[in-house]
Design a protein around this motif. Structure first.
Motif, short mmCIF file in Angstrom:
data_model
loop_
_atom_site.label_atom_id
_atom_site.label_comp_id
_atom_site.label_asym_id
_atom_site.label_seq_id
_atom_site.Cartn_x
_atom_site.Cartn_y
_atom_site.Cartn_z
N SER A 175 -3.68 1.69 -10.79
CA SER A 175 -2.99 0.42 -10.67
C SER A 175 -2.33 0.29 -9.30
CB SER A 175 -1.94 0.29 -11.78
OG SER A 175 -1.24 -0.92 -11.67
N THR A 219 -2.50 -2.51 -17.11
CA THR A 219 -2.90 -1.23 -17.69
C THR A 219 -2.70 -1.26 -19.21
OG1 THR A 219 -0.69 -0.22 -17.44
CG2 THR A 219 -2.24 0.04 -15.59
N THR A 276 -3.68 5.63 -15.21
CA THR A 276 -3.43 4.18 -15.15
C THR A 276 -2.46 3.83 -14.01
OG1 THR A 276 -1.69 4.35 -16.85
CG2 THR A 276 -3.91 3.75 -17.60
N THR A 280 -3.40 -6.31 -11.27
CA THR A 280 -3.79 -5.20 -12.13
C THR A 280 -2.89 -5.09 -13.36
OG1 THR A 280 -4.49 -4.00 -10.15
CG2 THR A 280 -4.29 -2.72 -12.15
N GLU A 304 -3.41 -2.53 -6.60
CA GLU A 304 -2.38 -3.49 -6.22
C GLU A 304 -2.10 -3.43 -4.72
OE1 GLU A 304 0.93 -2.72 -8.83
OE2 GLU A 304 -0.05 -3.75 -10.50
#
Length: 126
Positions: free
Chosen positions: A18, A30, A14, A28, A22
């Motif tokens: 992410s 998670t 994650t 984003t 980003e």
């Protein structure tokens, strides 16, 4: 900018996804399990969701079913991102509402190409 949700019980997955998304200007979020993913999806309304299948609390199959039945203004693209593989897994993911199936570890270029493509599209109901 596209809203992207990454749902996986592996924090490294994650966090890395992410950061990648980003860095490209996407918004984003998670989640660490399917239940959390469904809750964030209904609030955040992402355009794209990457979801692992084997997670605690609520697995990816159950999470996909819940998202597909949620009263969202626009249904997101659902991508199963999992270490599980085989035709049976791919068929099962389609049956619960996933649009795509990618095996871990996913190729970064493939992830970026998929996000770039889906960011320009709206999901049509099946």
């Amino acid at each position: 900018m596209t809203r992207i949700l990454v749902v996986d019980d592996l924090k490294d997955v994650t966090e890395s996804m992410s950061l990648l998304f980003e860095a490209l200007g996407h918004d984003t979020r998670t989640a660490a399990d399917g239940q959390q993913g469904v809750a964030i999806a209904t609030e955040f309304e992402p355009a794209i969701i990457f979801m692992d299948l084997d997670m605690p609390v609520l697995n990816g199959y159950e999470g996909a079913r819940a998202i597909r039945s949620a009263p969202l203004p626009q249904q997101p693209f659902l991508i199963a991102l999992t270490a599980a593989h085989g035709v049976a897994i791919e068929v099962a993911t389609r049956a619960v509402g996933f649009d795509f199936y990618l095996r871990k570890p996913a190729d970064t270029n493939a992830l970026l190409a998929l996000v770039a493509d889906l960011s320009t599209r709206t999901r049509q109901a099946p």
